[in-house]
Design a protein around this motif. Structure first.
Motif, PDB file in Angstrom:
ATOM      1  N   CYS A 184      -0.597 -11.296   5.239  1.00 14.14           N
ATOM      2  CA  CYS A 184      -1.553 -11.607   6.296  1.00 14.14           C
ATOM      3  C   CYS A 184      -0.864 -11.295   7.622  1.00 14.14           C
ATOM      4  O   CYS A 184       0.307 -11.622   7.811  1.00 14.14           O
ATOM      5  N   MET A 185      -1.585 -10.656   8.536  1.00 13.93           N
ATOM      6  CA  MET A 185      -0.964 -10.224   9.791  1.00 13.93           C
ATOM      7  C   MET A 185      -0.807 -11.375  10.783  1.00 13.93           C
ATOM      8  O   MET A 185      -0.245 -11.205  11.843  1.00 13.93           O
ATOM      9  N   SER A 203       0.850  -1.190   0.000  1.00 14.47           N
ATOM     10  CA  SER A 203       0.000   0.000   0.000  1.00 14.47           C
ATOM     11  C   SER A 203       0.883   1.237   0.000  1.00 14.47           C
ATOM     12  O   SER A 203       1.869   1.304   0.736  1.00 14.47           O
ATOM     13  N   GLN A 250       2.026  -5.460   2.984  1.00 15.28           N
ATOM     14  CA  GLN A 250       1.048  -6.045   3.893  1.00 15.28           C
ATOM     15  C   GLN A 250       0.756  -7.504   3.562  1.00 15.28           C
ATOM     16  O   GLN A 250      -0.055  -7.787   2.695  1.00 15.28           O
ATOM     17  N   PRO A 279      -1.823  -8.840  15.925  1.00 15.77           N
ATOM     18  CA  PRO A 279      -1.104  -9.326  14.743  1.00 15.77           C
ATOM     19  C   PRO A 279       0.349  -9.655  15.063  1.00 15.77           C
ATOM     20  O   PRO A 279       0.928  -9.070  15.979  1.00 15.77           O
ATOM     21  N   ARG A 322       2.105  -2.106  15.324  1.00 17.75           N
ATOM     22  CA  ARG A 322       1.344  -3.028  14.479  1.00 17.75           C
ATOM     23  C   ARG A 322       0.142  -2.290  13.926  1.00 17.75           C
ATOM     24  O   ARG A 322      -0.308  -1.290  14.507  1.00 17.75           O
ATOM     25  N   LEU A 323      -0.369  -2.770  12.832  1.00 18.42           N
ATOM     26  CA  LEU A 323      -1.506  -2.088  12.212  1.00 18.42           C
ATOM     27  C   LEU A 323      -2.765  -2.346  13.037  1.00 18.42           C
ATOM     28  O   LEU A 323      -3.037  -3.472  13.436  1.00 18.42           O
ATOM     29  N   TYR A 372      -7.680  -6.067   7.758  1.00 14.14           N
ATOM     30  CA  TYR A 372      -6.506  -5.680   6.955  1.00 14.14           C
ATOM     31  C   TYR A 372      -6.725  -5.939   5.463  1.00 14.14           C
ATOM     32  O   TYR A 372      -5.849  -5.661   4.660  1.00 14.14           O
ATOM     33  N   THR A 373      -7.861  -6.509   5.125  1.00 17.99           N
ATOM     34  CA  THR A 373      -8.217  -6.842   3.732  1.00 17.99           C
ATOM     35  C   THR A 373      -7.080  -7.554   3.002  1.00 17.99           C
ATOM     36  O   THR A 373      -6.663  -7.150   1.924  1.00 17.99           O
ATOM     37  N   VAL A 374      -6.580  -8.595   3.630  1.00 11.59           N
ATOM     38  CA  VAL A 374      -5.485  -9.338   3.002  1.00 11.59           C
ATOM     39  C   VAL A 374      -5.910 -10.752   2.615  1.00 11.59           C
ATOM     40  O   VAL A 374      -5.086 -11.644   2.475  1.00 11.59           O
ATOM     41  N   CYS A 427     -11.881  -9.578   7.978  1.00 14.29           N
ATOM     42  CA  CYS A 427     -10.458  -9.219   8.087  1.00 14.29           C
ATOM     43  C   CYS A 427     -10.282  -7.703   8.000  1.00 14.29           C
ATOM     44  O   CYS A 427     -10.567  -7.105   6.965  1.00 14.29           O
ATOM     45  N   CYS A 450      -2.791 -12.891  12.894  1.00 12.25           N
ATOM     46  CA  CYS A 450      -3.230 -12.438  14.224  1.00 12.25           C
ATOM     47  C   CYS A 450      -3.255 -13.596  15.217  1.00 12.25           C
ATOM     48  O   CYS A 450      -3.581 -14.731  14.857  1.00 12.25           O
TER      49      CYS A 450
END
Lengths: 734, 232
Positions: free
Chosen positions: B68-69, B49, B66, B220, B211-212, B112-114, B110, B71
């Motif tokens: 996958c975080m 991004s 980005q 995450p 972290r986001l 984070y939209t990943v 999600c 989590c």
């Protein structure tokens, strides 16, 4: 027990199970599992290959399962990329499988440019070329693009054997030659390397260090630490966004900006007075020896390039000039880069010399973090060198060339002088293209002799621009050729055989490479890196002058070179100032001569200035048909599969344009229509267009996609300029 | 048991997209094609991004890779009606493709939209030669299935195999994902967050690390090191 069907099955199953268990125990169950795992892990084989995605030539490890190429990783021991890899290298395995690739020899059957070709045999094609060359060998020429190594030497020897002086090259950067400014100011005839790893401050004038300049992966690695990068670029590029200071001058004013910085360095005493006294010629007025007293560099800069004037001409505020000058001259090894590929506008020579004068002021020639010279690897020479003519168009227009071989060059796409090129190519008796893709220039060809993909042929490369290491890379084919293509080097050797050129009497190209590599083996220096752990110790010893033979005979050296792909010599780096200035001084007088010409205001009143740039994914120049790279453009441009016209929102608002709208750009040279993208990354008076798309012909995915800035750019002769004035208007939908 | 995590140094990252391309090549993410990509259906388990702020010429840009975080408390796992996605070994959020019914609840959950959806059989639509060139360690996903970054879980399995072969404890196997390996700026660090001797554990404790969307409580395991404040 009655033997029923059910009992029979039960007994048989139990018996088989027991036998199986017994067998397993006999061999050792754990060992059997281990053997399976071992087999699984050994399934993958790795072969070294050189990447030819761009001029950096990184090392790759190609991974095979059952002789299928299933993965590509960066080669950890290759000094350029050290295990890293970029999208272009990763996509080689798909580029090779491109269904639009030219895979058979073709002969034109319709009129030139009609695109009508018929398949022919190699024998027939080679006979036609041989007869054409035989009829007038001295009128044979080769036009090459971006490549180095033995391919270059082979072409030179081939033309020399024919007695032809016409070795033509068309490219942005000439890595085997020093820039004109280096030749005129330092008397160099070898390219210099900038020690970016050792520099504390790097002042880059428009060199897109992380996107396309020289070796982006190498630069990303060495500049990721504490080096202060100052980026001078009208566009807020990815490189600019990583810089500690970014300044956006009006395009074409880089030279003025550089002398403005020199002014501050001189006035505030931030220059290396010792270096100036010992080495610089033309620094003070009284040092000149050309008749009447001539202004020195100091007078010129102090009188003509005060911060206020420079601010007015370049658009960079004086306070920013002071900030840059203090950072650049404030200690730590500093180096200035005047090596932007497309040049610095109409006053290219002046700008390059002005920027390069900053290197003289901080004394960067020959010091750590400054400029070094790398010795050429001691390859066995093929023959005397034939210097390439870097103004190919004029040579062709002169009409002395009858047969032209085209290798990795597509001038009808990549040159701003398309019309002149088309006329010049039309004069030829025979145009032979070695292209792998039916591009604009190959459509004009009479014969197409398709080259192999880089993973399918022998490749080698000489890297001289990476400070601290003189590097030779070699790779053998890692996959079988697809189709009936042939390596262009093999074709040239075959032509040499048919033409009885004794200087090129090699059975095949690998034997030529083998002969060249014998020079490396006999030189008793350098090494083939074997493992990361060994290399640091060996490196240290070799820096102290020790050399230990790794191989007893050439055969084992040759085998190791093929497996590892790299020969390097860390000792072949010359920092001594006398090496960097073979003429005995750093001469600023050519700059004084150039500065005498009156300055033309670069900005057109009311018009917008169009500037082209190369996005990282397309910087290889032959990537427009690669779907994965086209899809990755979503990163820099927000939209995949296209290269939009980049505009500042203010510019767009005045013309009622929004992201995604179609806009028309008109220059004195032509016009084009494309989608726009609004971004603050470009200034209000500027328009940026990515270079790499906009092909008329380049496979199914590459043809007709995006726009080609060359349709609008002015033609300034052999120097690629990269900007032009344009009018912008909205194209109404429907 | 390891707790795999990643630290991405935004000071070093220059947005070259090498990590994203390496991820696509390693995990067989095919190009979706021009029309699909224009609809925003591009599949890139590791997306980059761009965050560009300010007005010309006072600009600031961050390129944020980005994946996958991964989590520790993943919202996607909670909403999956068929338990296709779950918190697997080493804290890696795993997915069983055969079980996925394509409801896309996890994508909606999600933050984070990943997570990415296969609207068509993209991999199956590739030419035969390209299908042959896929990484055999990673299965291609069929139409109607959600997919996402697995922290190169297949490399972990391979590392464990290697450890067993060498007589070491497979639970202590160490591996490197494709993105970390490809990064030219060495901006990506990967390792066991619970092992205080690792670089990744040290950096995750750094004052620059964050972290986001930490306030969502997803915990995450991907950390970002902020850019240094020296930009003039």
């Amino acid at each position: 027990m009655k033997l029923s069907r059910r009992n029979f099955m039960l007994t048989t199953a139990t018996g088989l199970g027991a036998w199986g268990l017994q067998a397993c125990r006999g061999r050792g169950g754990a060992e059997a599992i281990k053997a399976v795992e071992q087999w699984k892990n050994q399934l993958k084989q790795t072969r070294f290959a050189l990447c030819d995605g761009c001029a950096a030539r990184c090392g790759l490890n190609c991974e095979f399962v059952d002789d299928r190429l299933v993965g590509i990783r960066g080669a950890a021991l290759h000094p350029v990329n050290q295990g890293a890899i970029c999208p272009k290298g990763l996509d080689l395995k798909h580029q090779r499988l491109d269904e639009d690739r030219l895979r058979v020899p073709l002969r034109r059957k319709g009129p030139r440019g009609s695109g009508e070709f018929e398949e022919v045999s190699w024998e027939s094609a080679l006979t036609q070329v041989t007869l054409a060359i035989q009829s007038s060998p001295q009128a044979t020429s080769l036009l090459g693009g971006q490549y180095r190594g033995s391919t270059d030497d082979l072409f030179q020897t081939f033309l020399q054997a024919l007695g032809s002086p016409h070795y033509l090259r068309l490219r942005c950067l000439q890595p085997e030659l020093p820039g004109e400014h280096l030749r005129r100011m330092q008397g160099l005839d070898s390219p210099v390397a900038y020690d970016l790893a050792g520099a504390k401050v790097v002042l880059s004038f428009g060199c897109n260090l992380f996107e396309g300049w020289q070796s982006p992966l190498y630069q990303a690695r060495v500049l990721a630490g504490d080096t202060d990068l100052i980026q001078i670029d009208p566009r807020y590029s990815l490189t600019a966004s990583k810089a500690r200071v970014w300044a956006a001058p009006h395009p074409g004013t880089d030279g003025i900006l550089a002398l403005g910085l020199a002014n501050i360095l001189l006035r505030e005493g931030l220059y290396d007075a010792g270096f100036a006294h010992r080495w610089i010629k033309g620094f003070e007025a009284d040092q000149t020896d050309r008749g009447p007293v001539q202004k020195g560099f100091k007078n010129l800069v102090l009188q003509g390039y005060g911060p206020e004037r420079v601010e007015a001409l370049t658009g960079i505020p004086a306070r920013r000039l002071y900030q840059i000058a203090h950072l650049f001259g404030g200690g730590g090894p500093s180096v200035a880069l005047a090596e932007r590929g497309p040049g610095y506008g109409q006053r290219d020579a002046y700008s390059k010399m002005a920027i390069h004068s900053l290197n003289a002021l901080v004394g960067s020639p020959g010091r750590v973090g400054g400029m070094t010279l790398q010795a050429r690897p001691p390859l066995t020479p093929l023959g005397p060198a034939l210097r390439a003519d870097n103004d190919p168009l004029s040579a062709l227009e002169a009409g002395e060339i009858k047969t032209l071989l085209l290798y990795r060059s597509n001038p009808l796409y990549s040159s701003a002088a398309r019309t002149r090129w088309a006329a010049a190519l039309d004069k030829l008796d025979l145009l032979v293209s070695f292209a792998t893709q039916m591009d604009e220039t190959s459509r004009q060809a009479d014969l197409i002799l398709p080259d192999l993909h880089s993973l399918e042929r022998w490749q080698d490369d000489v890297t001289l621009h990476q400070a601290g290491v003189s590097l030779y890379s070699l790779s053998s084919p890692v996959v079988e050729p697809w189709g009936r293509g042939r390596a262009s080097e093999e074709v040239v050797l075959e032509l040499a055989r048919r033409l009885n050129l004794h200087s090129l009497a090699f059975p095949d190209y690998p034997s030529l490479l083998r002969l060249r590599a014998e020079g490396l083996f006999q030189a008793r220096r350098g090494r083939i890196p074997q493992a990361r752990e060994d290399s640091e110790i060996q490196q240290l010893l070799m820096k102290q002058g020790y050399w230990q033979a790794q191989y007893d005979d050439f055969a084992s050296f040759w085998t190791a070179l093929q497996a590892q792909g790299v020969w390097l010599d860390e000792q072949a780096s010359y920092r001594g100032r006398a090496h960097l200035m073979p003429q005995g001084n750093f001469d600023l007088r050519p700059l004084l001569q150039e500065a005498k010409q009156p300055w033309v205001a670069p900005l057109h009143r009311g018009g917008l200035l169009l500037v082209s740039f190369k996005p990282f994914a397309l910087s290889g120049g032959r990537n427009a048909n690669q779907s994965r790279l086209l899809e990755s453009l979503a990163g820099p441009f927000g939209t995949a599969w296209e290269g939009p016209i980049l505009l500042n929102p203010t510019t767009a608002k005045a013309r009622d344009l929004r992201t995604g709208d179609l806009a028309r750009l008109v220059s004195s040279r032509g016009e084009l229509v494309g989608p726009v993208k609004l971004t603050e990354a470009v200034g209000p008076a500027l328009i940026f267009l990515p270079f790499g798309l906009g092909h008329e012909f380049f496979g199914k995915r590459g043809s007709g996609r995006g726009v080609n800035p060359n349709h609008l750019l002015a033609d300034f002769g052999p120097n690629l300029v990269g900007h032009s004035y344009v009018e912008l208007s909205k194209v109404e939908a429907g | 048991m390891s707790r795999w995590g990643m630290v991405i140094d935004l000071e070093k990252c220059n947005g070259c997209e090498a990590c994203a391309a390496a991820c696509q090549a390693e995990c067989n993410q095919p190009p979706v094609g021009e029309s699909e990509a224009r609809m925003g259906r591009k599949i890139s388990w590791l997306k980059i991004s761009e965050e560009l702020t300010g007005k010309f010429p006072d600009l600031h840009r961050r390129m944020i890779p980005q994946p996958c975080m991964q989590c520790d408390d993943p919202p996607c796992v909670r909403v999956c009606p068929v338990h296709a996605t779950y918190l697997g070994e080493g804290g890696i959020v795993a997915q069983i493709y055969q079980r996925c019914i394509g409801c896309r609840f996890c994508m909606a959950a999600c933050p984070y939209t990943v997570k990415y959806f296969n609207w068509y059989n993209y991999a199956g639509g590739l030419p035969a030669a390209e299908q042959e060139a896929m990484n055999p360690e990673v299965s291609p996903r069929p139409r109607g299935v959600v997919e996402k970054c697995t922290f190169c879980h297949h490399r972990l399995l391979l590392a464990k195999d290697q450890a067993r072969l060498q007589g070491n404890d497979p639970a202590r196997a160490v591996y490197h994902p494709a993105c970390e390996e490809a990064c030219p700026a060495k901006a990506i660090y990967f390792g066991d967050l619970d092992d205080s001797t690792t670089e990744v554990a040290r950096l995750a404790q750094s004052h620059r690390a964050s972290r986001l969307m930490e306030d969502l409580g997803t915990n995450p395991k991907v950390y970002y090191l902020a850019r240094k404040e020296n930009h003039g």
